[in-house]
Scaffold this motif. Structure first.
Motif, PDB file in Angstrom:
ATOM      1  N   PRO A 104       5.056   6.872   2.604  1.00  0.00           N
ATOM      2  CA  PRO A 104       5.414   7.175   1.227  1.00  0.00           C
ATOM      3  C   PRO A 104       4.441   8.156   0.580  1.00  0.00           C
ATOM      4  O   PRO A 104       4.841   9.035  -0.208  1.00  0.00           O
ATOM      5  N   LEU A 105       3.155   8.067   0.892  1.00  0.00           N
ATOM      6  CA  LEU A 105       2.172   8.948   0.291  1.00  0.00           C
ATOM      7  C   LEU A 105       2.354  10.380   0.815  1.00  0.00           C
ATOM      8  O   LEU A 105       2.217  11.369   0.062  1.00  0.00           O
ATOM      9  N   ILE A 106       2.653  10.520   2.096  1.00  0.00           N
ATOM     10  CA  ILE A 106       2.889  11.850   2.679  1.00  0.00           C
ATOM     11  C   ILE A 106       4.101  12.498   2.026  1.00  0.00           C
ATOM     12  O   ILE A 106       4.080  13.680   1.644  1.00  0.00           O
ATOM     13  N   VAL A 107       5.158  11.671   1.870  1.00  0.00           N
ATOM     14  CA  VAL A 107       6.380  12.198   1.256  1.00  0.00           C
ATOM     15  C   VAL A 107       6.096  12.630  -0.180  1.00  0.00           C
ATOM     16  O   VAL A 107       6.553  13.676  -0.676  1.00  0.00           O
ATOM     17  N   ARG A 108       5.267  11.828  -0.897  1.00  0.00           N
ATOM     18  CA  ARG A 108       4.981  12.130  -2.303  1.00  0.00           C
ATOM     19  C   ARG A 108       4.214  13.451  -2.426  1.00  0.00           C
ATOM     20  O   ARG A 108       4.501  14.274  -3.316  1.00  0.00           O
ATOM     21  N   LEU A 111      -2.489  14.313   5.757  1.00  0.00           N
ATOM     22  CA  LEU A 111      -2.199  12.871   5.911  1.00  0.00           C
ATOM     23  C   LEU A 111      -1.305  12.618   7.113  1.00  0.00           C
ATOM     24  O   LEU A 111      -1.470  11.613   7.824  1.00  0.00           O
ATOM     25  N   LEU A 112      -0.362  13.563   7.345  1.00  0.00           N
ATOM     26  CA  LEU A 112       0.512  13.397   8.516  1.00  0.00           C
ATOM     27  C   LEU A 112      -0.324  13.489   9.797  1.00  0.00           C
ATOM     28  O   LEU A 112      -0.140  12.699  10.739  1.00  0.00           O
ATOM     29  N   LEU A 113      -1.219  14.517   9.808  1.00  0.00           N
ATOM     30  CA  LEU A 113      -2.091  14.655  10.975  1.00  0.00           C
ATOM     31  C   LEU A 113      -2.984  13.409  11.121  1.00  0.00           C
ATOM     32  O   LEU A 113      -3.220  12.899  12.236  1.00  0.00           O
ATOM     33  N   PHE A 114      -3.480  12.888   9.972  1.00  0.00           N
ATOM     34  CA  PHE A 114      -4.317  11.683  10.002  1.00  0.00           C
ATOM     35  C   PHE A 114      -3.550  10.496  10.559  1.00  0.00           C
ATOM     36  O   PHE A 114      -4.075   9.694  11.347  1.00  0.00           O
ATOM     37  N   LEU A 115      -2.226  10.387  10.169  1.00  0.00           N
ATOM     38  CA  LEU A 115      -1.397   9.287  10.690  1.00  0.00           C
ATOM     39  C   LEU A 115      -1.265   9.365  12.190  1.00  0.00           C
ATOM     40  O   LEU A 115      -1.364   8.353  12.901  1.00  0.00           O
ATOM     41  N   ILE A 116      -1.037  10.641  12.645  1.00  0.00           N
ATOM     42  CA  ILE A 116      -0.898  10.803  14.112  1.00  0.00           C
ATOM     43  C   ILE A 116      -2.197  10.451  14.825  1.00  0.00           C
ATOM     44  O   ILE A 116      -2.211   9.747  15.858  1.00  0.00           O
ATOM     45  N   MET A 117      -3.331  10.918  14.281  1.00  0.00           N
ATOM     46  CA  MET A 117      -4.607  10.711  14.948  1.00  0.00           C
ATOM     47  C   MET A 117      -5.004   9.225  14.974  1.00  0.00           C
ATOM     48  O   MET A 117      -5.436   8.696  16.005  1.00  0.00           O
ATOM     49  N   ILE A 118      -4.833   8.576  13.808  1.00  0.00           N
ATOM     50  CA  ILE A 118      -5.233   7.161  13.820  1.00  0.00           C
ATOM     51  C   ILE A 118      -4.246   6.333  14.633  1.00  0.00           C
ATOM     52  O   ILE A 118      -4.615   5.272  15.183  1.00  0.00           O
ATOM     53  N   TRP A 148       0.821  -1.203   0.000  1.00  0.00           N
ATOM     54  CA  TRP A 148       0.000   0.000   0.000  1.00  0.00           C
ATOM     55  C   TRP A 148       0.859   1.259   0.000  1.00  0.00           C
ATOM     56  O   TRP A 148       0.484   2.291  -0.574  1.00  0.00           O
ATOM     57  N   GLY A 149       2.009   1.199   0.612  1.00  0.00           N
ATOM     58  CA  GLY A 149       2.930   2.340   0.514  1.00  0.00           C
ATOM     59  C   GLY A 149       3.427   2.518  -0.912  1.00  0.00           C
ATOM     60  O   GLY A 149       3.659   3.649  -1.387  1.00  0.00           O
ATOM     61  N   ALA A 150       3.597   1.398  -1.669  1.00  0.00           N
ATOM     62  CA  ALA A 150       4.038   1.468  -3.067  1.00  0.00           C
ATOM     63  C   ALA A 150       2.997   2.104  -3.958  1.00  0.00           C
ATOM     64  O   ALA A 150       3.290   2.518  -5.104  1.00  0.00           O
ATOM     65  N   GLY A 191       4.990  19.659  -4.140  1.00  0.00           N
ATOM     66  CA  GLY A 191       5.399  21.021  -3.861  1.00  0.00           C
ATOM     67  C   GLY A 191       4.316  22.053  -3.983  1.00  0.00           C
ATOM     68  O   GLY A 191       4.526  23.202  -3.622  1.00  0.00           O
ATOM     69  N   SER A 192       3.168  21.736  -4.508  1.00  0.00           N
ATOM     70  CA  SER A 192       2.105  22.730  -4.612  1.00  0.00           C
ATOM     71  C   SER A 192       1.493  22.946  -3.231  1.00  0.00           C
ATOM     72  O   SER A 192       1.646  22.133  -2.304  1.00  0.00           O
ATOM     73  N   GLU A 193       0.821  24.088  -3.190  1.00  0.00           N
ATOM     74  CA  GLU A 193       0.226  24.446  -1.901  1.00  0.00           C
ATOM     75  C   GLU A 193      -0.810  23.420  -1.505  1.00  0.00           C
ATOM     76  O   GLU A 193      -0.884  22.997  -0.343  1.00  0.00           O
ATOM     77  N   LEU A 194      -1.612  22.999  -2.481  1.00  0.00           N
ATOM     78  CA  LEU A 194      -2.648  22.011  -2.187  1.00  0.00           C
ATOM     79  C   LEU A 194      -2.046  20.674  -1.810  1.00  0.00           C
ATOM     80  O   LEU A 194      -2.515  19.998  -0.892  1.00  0.00           O
ATOM     81  N   ALA A 195      -0.929  20.298  -2.522  1.00  0.00           N
ATOM     82  CA  ALA A 195      -0.273  19.033  -2.200  1.00  0.00           C
ATOM     83  C   ALA A 195       0.322  19.062  -0.813  1.00  0.00           C
ATOM     84  O   ALA A 195       0.281  18.068  -0.063  1.00  0.00           O
ATOM     85  N   ASN A 196       0.897  20.262  -0.497  1.00  0.00           N
ATOM     86  CA  ASN A 196       1.467  20.358   0.862  1.00  0.00           C
ATOM     87  C   ASN A 196       0.386  20.234   1.912  1.00  0.00           C
ATOM     88  O   ASN A 196       0.578  19.623   2.962  1.00  0.00           O
ATOM     89  N   MET A 197      -0.760  20.825   1.618  1.00  0.00           N
ATOM     90  CA  MET A 197      -1.866  20.718   2.568  1.00  0.00           C
ATOM     91  C   MET A 197      -2.315  19.254   2.700  1.00  0.00           C
ATOM     92  O   MET A 197      -2.590  18.768   3.813  1.00  0.00           O
ATOM     93  N   MET A 198      -2.346  18.524   1.573  1.00  0.00           N
ATOM     94  CA  MET A 198      -2.713  17.109   1.635  1.00  0.00           C
ATOM     95  C   MET A 198      -1.691  16.336   2.438  1.00  0.00           C
ATOM     96  O   MET A 198      -2.024  15.439   3.228  1.00  0.00           O
TER      97      MET A 198
END
Length: 832
Positions: free
Chosen positions: A148-152, A168-175, A97-99, A157-164
């Motif tokens: 891997p998805l967070i890093v991608r 996702l990082l916040l989602f990882l922490i929460m879950i 799933w990371g791939a 580099g776009s603002e929207l991508a950075n927000m995603m």
């Protein structure tokens, strides 16, 4: 213990992981296919297919692993191995799933990128529930799938991508936090469940242990509710009653289960009654067991209450005490037997100290228990036993042998008595002597019975002597009376000679009466008993006796006005009365105012009379008493007055046979004769005879004095005494009969065989040498069943005649017989 719990906890966690794999695999395959389908035109198709194929291979491998796990059911020792297998599978799934961030992430479509984030995030969210049992597997999957998805996204580099990426990082922490919380909850739940199961196991084991204790208890236990139904019964109670536990608990009527009847009803009533009482209820009750036997139970019931104090049921416990009760009953009977025994019983300990004496000991010896308990038997007075005798007795019983002997014992008052003594050792359960028992029987009564037996033997000897001469004496008298009759007929025209012959004839018959009384005294005569009025009989005898009494003796009589019917020989009782009156007259000789009283009355026996005379079975009697105010009789003389040839009169006054013959005659009539007397106070003789229920007695008339002549019939006369035979033949010929004579039974059979058509009657003597008259008649009956016979006898035991012929089959006439009576009997037989 703690490590075992941790191992069990780990085992349960791994089991939960494998239980969740099938559902997670299904979600993985669906999400993987959807992700590939959505991005089919946006990414490299070859790379997308390779990713999906890899995902499916890993998923089916994990599914196969789950299949083998469930099939093998690994134990605690394999938990670590299967945990490793699962960890590898979860890491592989996380890497695939990371791939997706590499192979399923479109470069130019933000919407598709967000969709990839949504799918991967959804898989991570689903992993919280399936992977939370173990934290390592959960966090490894989350990090490998989302990192891997967070890093991608950050690499775009776009603002929207950075927000995603940030989301996702916040989602990882929460879950991760949620997964950790769920992990802790799962772990805690497993622990609680394990503790609960452990408690349930302990409770179950405790319940089973309590049930085993209750079921195997040697007492019956039951619980009855307020509804009257059984809520619990143990196995002992069920087995005893023979009813299964389920039948008690399924609502069946308890009365039917307990066998019904009065015992079951009382049992149930006792259960109900306990609801009304406080405290325990104790009782002894009977109940029918499965084997139909009645058992005695010791029952204790107690009511039980809930927290509010309300009675909710009754618990009962019953112990079967049947065997104990039977043993106690046997001990009670044994104890009572010892207490009630007529023999004196002493029990001493091993040292010889008295521990127990029964009531008969006090009655016989006069010593109270308080005087002898704790003492040695030597405290009791003795007579005739030396110290050496006591030493010999002690050596015998201590050598484990019983000692028996007759002794002369001594009462407390100094009186001596004969005794039969037995001393024996008592052994305990180990066979060792623990006590001694001494049993002493007072032989005073036995000694008296022995003396009576010796007296009876002496009387028997005299009886045999009398019986031995009676037959021959009566034969001689029979010959005399027959010849006297012939002589009278020949000198019938000389009245003076006839008078003298009649006097001789009367003397002959008086001699025969004397022999008859002697036989009665010896109780060897054959009595001809018939009912008669005792009052009239005694009144007639009194008139005869009064003629011979001196005029200076005052005589008083009291005769009962009602008829008193007895069965017996009136002539003998008349002779008895005359003898008693003559004795009374002799006793009052020399008294200033002599008086003799005669009383005849009815008498009803009381308990004391029946105890003193146990040989009589009747309760209604005729009582005759003859009393005087003469010299009286001493106790020593009273012990012998009924003995033959014993007389208190001087030489030449009395034969000593009067009272002895009276005693024998009364005994033969099943009566009682007693005497009350003291020196100087006169005497009273009592005669008791059984009273018949008949109101009328046969009239006592004189027989017809005329001789009945014959009609020429042939009579066979059989007698071994030639004089009697010739006299009888001559009389019969003179009377008008033809006569054949036989000297014994064999000759009688020969004559009858040769002349049976002529012979009309046989006059047969009973006692003859060779072949008796009874046996001879038996053989003659085989030739002629209707033969007519008259038996004659001077003396014969009753059983000799009754052994083969009934007493009323043929008439019997006793020698010497009256010619008139003989002629009448012959005519009666021939005219039938």
């Amino acid at each position: 213990m703690e490590s075992d719990k941790r191992g069990l906890l780990r085992h349960e966690q791994v089991k939960l992981l494998y239980d969740a794999i099938p559902l997670s695999i299904l979600a993985t395959l669906i999400n993987g296919v959807v992700l590939v389908a959505v991005g089919w035109d946006m990414v490299d198709r070859m790379a997308s297919i390779s990713w999906l194929a890899t995902l499916m291979v890993i998923s089916f491998a994990r599914l196969a692993l789950t299949f083998f796990y469930r099939r093998t059911r690994p134990g605690l020792e394999q938990t670590g191995q299967w945990e490793i297998y699962f960890t590898i599978g979860s890491i592989a799934a996380g890497l695939v799933w990371g791939a997706a961030a590499l192979f399923q992430f479109p470069e130019h479509s933000m919407a598709h990128q967000v969709f990839v984030a949504f799918i991967v995030g959804g898989m991570c969210a689903g992993a919280i529930t399936s992977l939370s049992p173990l934290s390592l597997q959960l966090f490894s999957f989350l990090i490998l799938a989302l990192a891997p998805l967070i890093v991608r996204f950050f690499m775009v580099g776009s603002e929207l991508a950075n927000m995603m990426g940030e989301m996702l990082l916040l989602f990882l922490i929460m879950i991760s936090i949620s997964g950790l919380r769920i992990h802790r909850n799962i772990k805690q739940n497993i622990s609680f469940r394990m503790q609960s199961e452990e408690q349930e196991t302990l409770i179950l084991e405790s319940h089973l242990e309590q049930q085993a204790i209750l079921d195997n208890a040697p007492v019956g236990i039951w619980l009855v509710g307020t509804d009257g139904r059984y809520h619990f019964v143990n196995r002992t109670f069920c087995d005893a009653i023979g009813v299964a536990e389920r039948e008690f608990l399924d609502g069946t009527d308890p009365g039917d289960l307990l066998g019904g009847g009065e015992a079951a009803r009382q049992w149930l009533n006792a259960d109900r009654a306990c609801f009304e009482q406080d405290g325990a209820c104790h009782s002894l009750e009977t109940l029918t067991f499965a084997d139909k036997s009645e058992h005695l139970l010791e029952v204790t019931r107690v009511n039980i209450r809930d927290n509010t104090g309300k009675i909710t049921g009754v618990v009962g416990i019953s112990a079967d005490i049947t065997e104990r009760h039977q043993a106690e009953e046997r001990l009670r009977i044994l104890s009572q037997a010892i207490e009630q025994a007529s023999e004196s019983i002493i029990i001493t300990d091993k040292a010889g100290l008295i521990e127990y004496v029964n009531p008969s000991f006090t009655r016989i010896t006069g010593y109270t228990p308080e005087e002898v308990l704790g003492e040695k038997p030597g405290v009791i007075k003795g007579a005739g036993q030396s110290p050496e005798d006591y030493e010999r007795i002690w050596k015998t019983v201590t050598a484990e042998s019983a000692w028996n002997s007759t002794i002369i014992a001594c009462r407390k008052n100094g009186g001596l008595y004969p005794a039969l003594m037995c001393i024996a050792p008592i052994r305990d359960e180990n066979g060792q002597i623990s006590h001694f028992v001494g049993i002493q029987q007072d032989m005073t009564t036995n000694k008296a019975l022995e003396e009576k037996f010796m007296q009876a033997q002496k009387m028997e000897g005299i009886g045999i002597l009398v019986a031995g001469i009676a037959h021959e004496f009566n034969n001689m008298l029979a010959g005399m009376t027959g010849n006297l009759y012939l002589a009278k007929t020949e000198v019938a025209d000389v009245p003076s000679v006839v008078k003298h012959l009649e006097n001789v004839e009367n003397l002959s018959f008086r001699a025969a009466d004397m022999i008859k009384q002697l036989l009665t005294f010896a109780r060897k005569g054959m009595l001809v008993l018939q009912p008669f009025d005792f009052t009239l009989c005694m009144h007639a005898a009194f008139q005869v006796a009064r003629e011979g009494m001196p005029d200076h003796i005052s005589f008083h009589t009291e005769f009962c006005e009602e008829k008193l019917i007895v069965k017996g020989d009136c002539a003998q009782f008349q002779q008895l009365l005359i003898n008693l009156i003559n004795n009374a007259c002799d006793a009052v000789e020399g008294v200033a105012e002599p008086m003799v009283c005669l009383r005849v009355e009815a008498f009803e026996a009381d308990d004391e009379f029946m105890r003193n005379c146990p040989e009589v079975g009747d309760s209604q009697f005729v009582h005759m008493s003859v009393s005087d105010n003469g010299c009286g009789i001493s106790d020593e003389e009273k012990a012998h007055i009924f003995e033959p040839f014993y007389s208190t009169k001087g030489v030449g006054h009395g034969t000593g046979l009067g009272l002895s013959m009276a005693y024998g005659m009364v005994q033969s009539h099943h009566g009682v004769i007693e005497v009350e007397s003291k020196p100087g106070n006169g005497s009273v003789f009592h005669v008791y005879l059984p009273l018949l229920a008949e109101e009328n007695a046969d009239a006592l008339g004189d027989e017809d004095s005329a001789v009945v002549p014959g009609k020429g019939e042939v009579i066979l006369v059989v007698d071994d005494n030639a004089a009697v035979r010739r006299a009888c033949s001559s009389v019969l010929k003179r009377t008008g009969y033809q006569v054949l004579e036989a000297a014994d039974g064999f000759e009688a059979i020969e004559l009858f065989t040769a002349n049976q058509d002529r012979i009309s009657l046989i006059i047969m003597d009973v006692v003859m040498p060779g072949l008796s008259g009874v046996d001879a008649v038996e053989r003659i009956k085989a030739l002629s069943p209707d033969v007519k016979v008259i038996f004659t006898t001077g003396y014969d035991k009753q059983e000799m005649l009754n052994s083969k012929l009934t007493s009323d089959e043929y008439p019997v006439i006793f020698k010497p017989f009256s010619i008139v009576k003989l002629s009448q009997m012959i005519r009666q037989q021939l005219d039938v």
